[in-house]
Design an enzyme around this catalytic site. Structure first.
Site, short mmCIF file in Angstrom:
data_model
loop_
_atom_site.label_atom_id
_atom_site.label_comp_id
_atom_site.label_asym_id
_atom_site.label_seq_id
_atom_site.Cartn_x
_atom_site.Cartn_y
_atom_site.Cartn_z
N TYR A 116 0.67 -1.38 -0.22
CA TYR A 116 0.69 -0.09 0.11
C TYR A 116 0.51 1.76 -0.04
CZ TYR A 116 -2.82 3.70 1.91
OH TYR A 116 -3.33 4.32 1.76
N ASP A 188 0.37 -7.75 6.46
CA ASP A 188 -0.93 -7.00 6.53
C ASP A 188 -2.53 -7.48 5.54
OD1 ASP A 188 -3.41 -5.30 5.50
OD2 ASP A 188 -1.76 -3.54 5.17
#
Length: 399
Positions: A116, A188
């Site tokens: 991200y 994540d």
């Protein structure tokens, strides 16, 4: 005794005594209340001391704990099979806390390169300002991963399903490498959720989430979470309260509501995404589709080993012909499928990584990561899959 003034009565009526009565009631609310209280009152000093010492249960200040956040942390821990959880005001707050709790100046982090954009920015530009070096390496190359780890490496970091290329890494093998070198392995799991993958059971030490995405799932809250064993949670709780990025009670209530349907939603998201990916893969206006559930995906076998019931989540990416012009046209021609800089709501949306989530990447880094100007990321929602496909097919005619 004279009757107190109305102003005083209005301030204090329905306060402590009513709260005690409710707490001692033999009946309880079917749905957890929202505890919108910043502080909690005590009858005397010994009661306060007992709570601080852990000798009595109770709450002091909502920056530390609150019944609403406690409740959603319990649900999250149950979903992942974790000892405990912490919930934050945003996904970035959770991720940053998971890192700063485990590194100090002079330490080193090894990370996969496709992340991200906000996390990439933090690793690339912020951590070095505080004396923490980060090395980006392809985690599909185990020899390269091993070579990147140094004596001062403290954390190995990656995503279960990478953003936006939907790569799936062999988490159990990476965990073995990290632990062999005494590193914490942080994953994540935002794109997957516990209803698709459970990294703690595959060797991860800490799992982080943007709860804004699938865990919330309705595009109406911002939040983050950390899940881990009791030792790690206790260590990170200090930073959690010290930096103050705790989730608010109302957001915690919304998240608890959403988690009740997570498994059902992720099943449907996954089924719909596979159908849309299969459609896009055959379309002449699409150069390439990135979705690990496709038979053509190099990650298909790994998903069968690691993911719940073969689910691969609702996220996919596609390279549209004619680069930026083609991507922009598709966005413009869609009607109910909206262009938004986020993901994972109940409705299907489009994001443009090069212009939004990965804007922090330099052109060189973007190219190296495989992110093109014609690449769009689709968050496939809970509509009827045939309706999603029909809208995309009509929009692609204009590209």
């Amino acid at each position: 005794m004279n009757e107190k003034h109305m102003r005083t009565r209005l301030v204090h009526a329905g306060e402590n005594e009513l709260a005690k009565k409710i707490a001692s009631s033999v009946s309880v609310p079917k749905v957890l209340p929202i505890y919108m209280s910043s502080v909690f009152s005590f009858d005397d000093v010994p009661s306060l001391d007992a709570v601080y010492a852990g000798d009595a249960s109770g709450y002091v200040y909502s920056r530390m704990t609150n019944p609403s956040t406690d409740a959603v942390e319990e649900i999250l821990a149950a979903a992942e099979g974790a000892d405990g959880a912490l919930v934050f005001a945003s996904g970035m707050a959770a991720i940053v806390t998971s890192i700063i709790a485990n590194v100090k100046s002079g330490d080193h982090v090894v990370s996969s390169p496709v992340l991200y954009g906000g996390v990439y920015d933090y690793f690339k530009h912020e951590l070095p300002r505080f004396g923490v070096e980060v090395t980006f390496v392809d985690f599909e190359d185990m020899d390269a991963l091993k070579a990147a780890i140094r004596p001062n490496t403290k954390v190995v970091y990656t995503e279960t399903i990478s953003n936006p290329l939907m790569e799936v890494l062999n988490l159990p093998e990476i965990a073995k490498v990290a632990h062999a070198h005494g590193c914490k392995f942080i994953v994540d799991n935002t794109f997957a959720t516990p209803a698709v993958a459970q990294p703690l059971k595959m060797g991860a030490d800490i799992v982080v989430y943007s709860t804004t995405k699938y865990l919330g799932g309705h595009s109406d809250l911002i939040g983050g979470a950390i899940l881990s064993n009791a030792e790690n949670i206790n260590e990170m709780h200090r930073y959690f309260t010290l930096y103050g990025a705790i989730m608010g009670p109302f957001e915690a209530w919304l998240l608890a509501r959403s988690l009740r349907t997570l498994d059902l939603r992720m099943k449907q998201h996954s089924e719909n995404a596979l159908k849309v990916a299969q459609f896009l893969e055959k379309h002449p206006k699409v150069e390439r589709v990135y979705y690990p559930g496709l038979d053509s995906s190099p990650y298909k076998a790994l998903t069968k080993e690691m993911f719940v019931e073969g689910r691969c989540g609702g996220m996919l990416s596609a390279d549209i012909v004619n680069g930026e012009a083609g991507a922009s046209t598709l966005i413009k021609e869609c009607s109910t499928i909206k262009f938004v800089p986020s993901l994972a709501g109940v409705s299907t949306t489009i994001s443009y990584p090069a212009k939004t989530s990965h804007r922090a990447y330099s052109p060189e880094d973007m190219k190296a990561a495989g992110i093109s100007m014609g690449q769009l990321r689709f968050s496939i929602g809970l509509e009827e899959a045939d309706d999603i496909i029909a809208e995309l097919e009509k929009a692609l005619e204009k590209v």
